[in-house]
Design an enzyme around this catalytic site. Structure first.
Site, PDB file in Angstrom:
ATOM      1  N   GLU A  96       0.803  -1.129   0.050  1.00  0.00           N
ATOM      2  CA  GLU A  96       0.074   0.308   0.042  1.00  0.00           C
ATOM      3  C   GLU A  96       0.925   1.336  -0.137  1.00  0.00           C
ATOM      4  O   GLU A  96       0.534   2.166  -0.651  1.00  0.00           O
ATOM      5  CB  GLU A  96      -1.038   0.117   1.473  1.00  0.00           C
ATOM      6  CG  GLU A  96      -2.129  -0.761   1.128  1.00  0.00           C
ATOM      7  CD  GLU A  96      -1.650  -2.328   1.684  1.00  0.00           C
ATOM      8  OE1 GLU A  96      -0.608  -2.484   1.827  1.00  0.00           O
ATOM      9  OE2 GLU A  96      -2.845  -3.248   2.030  1.00  0.00           O
ATOM     10  N   PHE A 124     -11.909  -7.091  13.315  1.00  0.00           N
ATOM     11  CA  PHE A 124     -10.910  -7.609  12.541  1.00  0.00           C
ATOM     12  C   PHE A 124     -10.509  -6.685  11.668  1.00  0.00           C
ATOM     13  O   PHE A 124     -11.161  -5.865  10.900  1.00  0.00           O
ATOM     14  CB  PHE A 124     -11.373  -8.853  11.740  1.00  0.00           C
ATOM     15  CG  PHE A 124     -10.155  -9.311  10.836  1.00  0.00           C
ATOM     16  CD1 PHE A 124     -10.464  -9.461   9.631  1.00  0.00           C
ATOM     17  CD2 PHE A 124      -9.018 -10.082  11.269  1.00  0.00           C
ATOM     18  CE1 PHE A 124      -9.428  -9.816   8.641  1.00  0.00           C
ATOM     19  CE2 PHE A 124      -7.995 -10.300  10.677  1.00  0.00           C
ATOM     20  CZ  PHE A 124      -8.364 -10.440   9.162  1.00  0.00           C
ATOM     21  N   GLN A 125      -9.144  -6.105  11.552  1.00  0.00           N
ATOM     22  CA  GLN A 125      -8.507  -5.236  10.552  1.00  0.00           C
ATOM     23  C   GLN A 125      -9.502  -3.739  10.726  1.00  0.00           C
ATOM     24  O   GLN A 125      -9.593  -2.933   9.866  1.00  0.00           O
ATOM     25  CB  GLN A 125      -8.775  -5.686   9.167  1.00  0.00           C
ATOM     26  CG  GLN A 125      -7.885  -6.899   8.921  1.00  0.00           C
ATOM     27  CD  GLN A 125      -7.980  -6.982   7.456  1.00  0.00           C
ATOM     28  OE1 GLN A 125      -8.612  -6.679   6.489  1.00  0.00           O
ATOM     29  NE2 GLN A 125      -6.491  -7.583   6.969  1.00  0.00           N
ATOM     30  N   LYS A 158     -17.575  -0.492   5.377  1.00  0.00           N
ATOM     31  CA  LYS A 158     -18.042  -1.570   4.466  1.00  0.00           C
ATOM     32  C   LYS A 158     -19.523  -1.605   4.189  1.00  0.00           C
ATOM     33  O   LYS A 158     -20.052  -1.820   3.044  1.00  0.00           O
ATOM     34  CB  LYS A 158     -17.510  -3.062   4.968  1.00  0.00           C
ATOM     35  CG  LYS A 158     -17.857  -3.989   3.755  1.00  0.00           C
ATOM     36  CD  LYS A 158     -17.182  -5.320   4.046  1.00  0.00           C
ATOM     37  CE  LYS A 158     -17.112  -6.241   2.788  1.00  0.00           C
ATOM     38  NZ  LYS A 158     -16.456  -7.669   3.314  1.00  0.00           N
ATOM     39  N   MET A 206      24.416   9.196   3.164  1.00  0.00           N
ATOM     40  CA  MET A 206      24.274  10.608   3.676  1.00  0.00           C
ATOM     41  C   MET A 206      24.562  10.343   5.282  1.00  0.00           C
ATOM     42  O   MET A 206      25.225  10.968   5.854  1.00  0.00           O
ATOM     43  CB  MET A 206      22.877  11.137   3.604  1.00  0.00           C
ATOM     44  CG  MET A 206      22.670  12.533   3.952  1.00  0.00           C
ATOM     45  SD  MET A 206      23.953  13.524   3.390  1.00  0.00           S
ATOM     46  CE  MET A 206      23.188  14.223   1.842  1.00  0.00           C
TER      47      MET A 206
END
Lengths: 163, 584
Positions: B64, B126-127, B176, B492
């Site tokens: 993602e 969940f999630q 959802k 760096m």
């Protein structure tokens, strides 16, 4: 310097979080914060008491204005204003102290709103300084509990905060 | 039997759509071309609706974070709003780095995240995660949709807020169950937000004052930033600078806003800016800041910066950027394009008298600084110099490619040695400095410009952070050229450890590196390893040749490990206190 900032914002869930988050993320100080709906139920009014020099206060006002939910911001210190805070304070009031406590309450124009054998609960309104003074005037051991709302402010006369 | 047409009849015949379909229709209304995303449970209904439409293309990434970066670069390279779609919980948290990256650079994006059903919110489902809460400090604004009727107005607001004023990412969290319920669809034609009205037109009095100060200045300087690129004000800036003949410098984010190859351009300024740009910035008497925010990487030690008296004019669309770090004498709040247009009109009308003698003397002083040639580097016949790779890349691509970059030494060398003459060609993470953006940024830029040359300049440390996107590049046939400056160190970090930590190279080496050529080939791409300086030009020419124009070429340049980025303004020092690397 201490500033009272009044904010008119959309009455949406999370709006309070956004302002509190802004202050904590940028390290600005919140001395007190109070918020409630206005006569227009789509708008909330929040009052924050904060501390900082001119440059910091200028940034705070700008950052608040930047928030999408904030409609208008007013630094009450910019002009004449009135400030009021409410305190509920429970004090020891057993036989010897009862009269003394009632006298202190009258001097500060407070009201006793709860009476019990050993305590009074006093309701006191006024500027934050007045409330500080009342606490200071009492013996430390006399105070059982204090609850303060934080200052709310309003401009005098024609200074009106609205859309 | 006649039937009168009643309101209820009309309602029954107007079609109803699911929340997911309504969301997709909103994207169609906004003429979205690409959605970068990754599916998951909470967004299944949305993905079902995407499958059944063909107005925009969905780009499936492999993480993602890359979806956000690719959408970000799509926006940076086109000026349009970038769209990303992620699922709830881990999908949203994976997206946070990409959102924060876009936020720090003010990139207009709309990020759609799935959420657990409304009845499950707050029950540790969940999630589930508090996406709105987690992203609140790193978005311009966010919304949680609670009712299907909110979808269309919220989406319209989201696009508006993202693209106007100071742009930024806007997140829309959609549960959802709302994507499954049915409702009529109507996209709002107008939008009014009483709490959001950015100022675009600059105050004419301030503009007049600014022009007078610049005309009378003995040592004027113009400092431009990302705001010029975001505000599409490159033409107006060019006209302004050329009509007054003023010297100019750009921040990392503003490169390409004014042609770097023009003699009025002093190059980039700041921590790794050119000697002449930093000296001119320090010694000027009137400074005009255009779409830049006086960042700590740019002005160095603030007390030192303010120790030289100068009058500062600042044009910016965000009032909170003005006088945030440095006190501004003439603030002008407004859209950069609009204010510069007003300035140009004023110059044409008034033909202001400039202090030509003083200006000529000032330009001579600037040329004297330039003549010190502190940007030059020495070649070696055994070790590849990273600066040489960038310079050769510039020649091979005729300075016209889209260049994306990761973060570190290679990023600074890219900014120093690839002069950009056009805006929106240089795509890098300036504000947040996120390693891993390079390859997904190149994906977004290539999809937006399918026929253009796109090169990703990266390091062997940065490229490994989103290396899985080589698969996305294969799926969508993206012929990006990946230029890896491989010095086997986090360059760096190593440089700072050399300068400030007495060479204690703590965890800055790169161990167990893969064979990048084999890795690229495993993903179906062309791999090259270049170790000899004499092969650099030939390899780059081959990578960009017609023979390989449809292939991703992964080029592993084994470079000189000891090279450092110069000049450098060390932490706590002022702009004129640079280490040039040529101290003898």
């Amino acid at each position: 310097m201490r500033h009272i900032i009044s904010i008119l914002m959309e009455n949406e869930p999370g709006a309070l979080s956004r302002v509190a988050g802004l202050f904590s993320a940028r390290g600005y100080n919140i001395e007190s914060l109070t918020v409630a709906a206005t006569e227009d139920d789509t708008l909330s009014r929040m009052t924050i008491v904060t501390d900082g020099n001119d440059a910091v206060i200028e940034q705070i006002i700008k950052q608040l204005n930047k928030l999408i939910d904030v409609v208008k911001v007013l630094d009450l210190n910019d002009g004449k204003h009135i400030e009021r805070e409410l305190m509920l304070i429970k004090v020891k009031a057993s036989s010897a102290h009862r009269d003394e406590m009632k006298r202190m309450c009258d001097i500060f124009r407070g009201r006793i709103i709860d009476v019990a054998d050993n305590s009074f609960t006093i309701e006191l309104t006024g500027s934050s300084n007045k409330l500080d003074a009342f606490i200071e005037s009492l013996d430390n051991t006399a105070i059982l509990e204090t609850v303060r709302t934080g200052a709310s402010g309003i401009g005098r006369g024609d200074r009106i905060l609205k859309l | 039997m006649t039937q009168a047409s009643t309101p209820t009849d009309k309602q029954e015949t107007t079609p109803q759509f699911t929340g997911a379909e309504i969301l997709i229709k909103c994207l169609h209304e906004e003429k979205v071309e690409f959605v970068f995303g990754y599916p998951g449970g909470a967004v299944l209904n949305i993905y079902d609706a995407i499958y059944q439409q063909d107005k925009f293309k969905h780009i499936l990434v492999r993480h993602e974070q890359a979806a956000l970066h690719a959408a970000d670069a799509y926006s940076r390279s086109t000026g349009k709003v970038g769209i990303a779609l992620v699922t709830s919980g881990p999908g949203a948290t994976n997206a946070v780095t990409g959102i924060a990256t876009a936020y720090m650079d003010s990139i207009p994006m709309v990020v759609i995240s799935g959420q657990v059903p409304t009845h499950a919110i707050g029950e540790d489902a969940f999630q589930e995660c508090d996406t709105v809460g987690i992203t609140r400090p790193c978005v311009k604004h966010n919304f949680l949709i609670k009712d299907i009727n909110d979808i269309a107005p919220v989406m319209k607001k989201a696009f508006h807020v993202a693209a106007t004023g100071r742009p930024g990412p806007v997140l829309v969290d959609i549960p959802k169950d709302i994507t499954a319920t049915l409702e009529h669809f109507e996209y709002p034609k107008t939008l009014e937000m009483r709490s959001y009205n950015p100022i675009t037109k600059g105050h004419s009095g301030q503009i007049k004052k600014a022009l007078k100060l610049l005309a009378e200045a003995k040592r004027p300087m113009v400092y431009t930033g990302g705001g010029v690129v975001l505000g599409n004000a490159s033409d107006e800036l060019t006209q302004f600078l050329q009509s007054l003949g003023l010297p100019t410098t750009s921040t990392l984010m503003g490169l390409g806003g004014y042609p770097a190859t023009d003699k009025q351009s002093l190059g980039m300024l700041g921590m790794h800016g050119t000697y002449e740009a930093n000296m001119a910035m320090q010694e000027c008497d009137v400074l005009l800041a255009v779409g830049a925010r006086f960042d700590d990487r740019v002005i160095g030690n603030p007390e030192h910066f303010l120790s030289r008296p100068r009058t500062i004019i600042h044009i910016d669309i965000d009032p909170s950027s003005i006088s945030k770090r440095v006190k501004i004498d003439v603030p002008i709040v407004g859209d950069v394009k609009s204010v510069l247009t007003d300035l140009n009109d004023l110059i044409k009308a008034e033909k202001p008298q400039q202090n030509t003698d003083a200006l000529a003397e000032w330009m001579q002083q600037i040329e004297a600084w330039r003549a010190k040639k502190f940007s030059e580097f020495e070649l070696d016949d055994k070790l590849i110099k990273p600066q040489q790779v960038i310079k050769t890349l510039h020649e091979v691509t005729k300075g016209d490619a889209f260049i994306t970059s990761d973060v570190g030494q290679h990023q600074m060398w890219a900014a120093q040695y690839y002069p950009f003459d056009k805006p929106r060609r240089w795509i890098n993470s300036g504000g947040l400095g996120t390693m891993g953006v390079g390859l997904p940024y190149a994906m977004g830029a290539q999809l937006a410009h399918p026929d253009a040359q796109v090169a990703c300049i990266t390091g062997e440390a940065s490229i490994q952070m989103c290396i899985q996107e080589l698969s996305t590049c294969q799926q969508f046939n993206l012929p990006i050229k990946v230029i890896t400056l491989n010095n086997r160190y986090m360059g760096m970090v190593r440089q700072w450890q050399e300068f400030f930590y007495e060479n204690r190279y703590s965890e800055s080496y790169m161990d167990a590196l893969p064979d990048f050529v084999k890795l690229a080939e495993a993903y179906g791409h062309v791999g090259m390893r270049i170790t000899d300086p004499a092969d650099v030009e030939g390899a780059l020419k081959e990578a960009f040749s017609p023979k390989l124009k449809d292939r991703l070429v992964f080029m592993d340049f084994i470079t000189d490990q000891s090279e450092n980025v110069f000049p450098m303004v060390p932490n706590g020092k002022g702009l004129s206190e640079m280490i040039t690397g040529k101290e003898s």
